[in-house]
Design an enzyme around this catalytic site. Sequence first.
Site, mmCIF file in Angstrom:
data_model
loop_
_atom_site.group_PDB
_atom_site.id
_atom_site.type_symbol
_atom_site.label_atom_id
_atom_site.label_comp_id
_atom_site.label_asym_id
_atom_site.label_seq_id
_atom_site.Cartn_x
_atom_site.Cartn_y
_atom_site.Cartn_z
ATOM 1 N NE ARG A 66 46.769 37.195 33.168
ATOM 2 C CZ ARG A 66 45.849 38.092 32.792
ATOM 3 N NH1 ARG A 66 45.879 39.305 33.274
ATOM 4 N NH2 ARG A 66 44.897 37.761 31.948
ATOM 5 N NE ARG A 92 46.362 43.575 32.544
ATOM 6 C CZ ARG A 92 46.115 42.819 31.476
ATOM 7 N NH1 ARG A 92 45.062 43.053 30.725
ATOM 8 N NH2 ARG A 92 46.911 41.814 31.175
ATOM 9 C CB ILE A 93 43.559 38.932 36.240
ATOM 10 C CG1 ILE A 93 42.054 39.201 36.223
ATOM 11 C CG2 ILE A 93 43.888 37.665 37.009
ATOM 12 C CD1 ILE A 93 41.240 38.142 35.536
ATOM 13 C CG HIS A 110 33.976 43.072 44.292
ATOM 14 N ND1 HIS A 110 34.390 42.823 42.996
ATOM 15 C CD2 HIS A 110 32.761 42.481 44.430
ATOM 16 C CE1 HIS A 110 33.456 42.094 42.383
ATOM 17 N NE2 HIS A 110 32.468 41.870 43.228
ATOM 18 C CB THR A 142 44.246 35.684 48.182
ATOM 19 O OG1 THR A 142 42.904 35.505 47.709
ATOM 20 C CG2 THR A 142 44.218 36.094 49.650
ATOM 21 C CG LEU A 145 38.657 37.753 40.259
ATOM 22 C CD1 LEU A 145 39.747 38.790 40.065
ATOM 23 C CD2 LEU A 145 37.923 37.466 38.964
ATOM 24 C CD GLN A 174 26.995 54.423 51.705
ATOM 25 O OE1 GLN A 174 27.589 54.364 52.781
ATOM 26 N NE2 GLN A 174 26.238 55.459 51.357
HETATM 27 C C1 GRF Z 1 34.410 50.716 41.671
HETATM 28 O O1 GRF Z 1 33.061 50.376 41.558
HETATM 29 C C2 GRF Z 1 35.152 49.652 42.435
HETATM 30 O O2 GRF Z 1 34.371 49.020 43.398
HETATM 31 C C3 GRF Z 1 35.515 48.664 41.357
HETATM 32 O O3 GRF Z 1 35.807 49.456 40.241
HETATM 33 C C4 GRF Z 1 35.129 50.695 40.327
HETATM 34 C C5 GRF Z 1 36.172 51.755 40.240
HETATM 35 O O4 GRF Z 1 35.630 53.054 40.180
HETATM 36 N N1 GRF Z 1 36.592 47.826 41.785
HETATM 37 P P1 GRF Z 1 36.589 54.292 40.321
HETATM 38 O O5 GRF Z 1 37.632 54.190 39.216
HETATM 39 O O6 GRF Z 1 37.209 54.265 41.679
HETATM 40 O O7 GRF Z 1 35.704 55.489 40.115
#
Ligand code: GRF
Length: 215
Positions: A66, A92-93, A110, A142, A145, A174
């Site tokens: 990684r 990826r983490i 997220h 950070t 996760l 949104q």
């Molecule tokens: C979105 O739902 C975002 O919140 C998450 O992954 C998805 C990515 O969608 N982290 P996109 O590739 O921006 O259309």
Amino acid sequence: MPARLGILISGRGSNMAALIRAAQAPDYPAEIACVVSNVASAAGVAIAREAGIATAVIPHKDFADRESFDRAVSTELDRQGVELVVLAGFLRIFSPWFPGRWRDRLINIHPSLLPAFKGLHVQQQALDAGVRLSGCTVHLVTPDLDAGPIIAQAAVPVLAGDTADTLAARILRQEHRLYPLVVRWFAEGRIRIEGGTVEVAGVAPGATLLFSTEP
Ligand code: GRF
């Protein structure tokens, strides 16, 4: 000078596209310096290329571990003069090295109201929990996760009959409003990080929570 963004993607790239659109406005304080994908076939790579943005594909499979991958991504971001790293569906983490290197300059979106529902399949997690409200969160990244300091959130209702897909689509609309707004605040130097919380200087009280009642 507009702030230089590096956007990391792995797939569809709709949040990236929302940022590209926002950055086209003459008064937007940030510009997209580059888009980096770990997946060559990601739809977002083609969208970025069409928009004339520098793209780099860095397949994680080419690296032994990684951290070597993370260092290669970081080298590319440095080469492009990136100041703020924006994760937009980057699957990826990281090793602990990457969030350390980009500390306080690395953000993610997220699709849940964190700290509820971390990880994957979060819309299904929200439906299974029976919550009446979900949404999305922009937070600093950070090493833990989905647990960095929260900058802003957008809330949407969970409606009777929702599936993971209908809820995801409502939240995504949104996301496309919230992410460009938060990047603007970053570029304007409004983000103050104090311990585990974030203050956004000079915005109206409540501006860090969007609320949509759209079905
Ligand atoms: C979105 O739902 C975002 O919140 C998450 O992954 C998805 C990515 O969608 N982290 P996109 O590739 O921006 O259309």
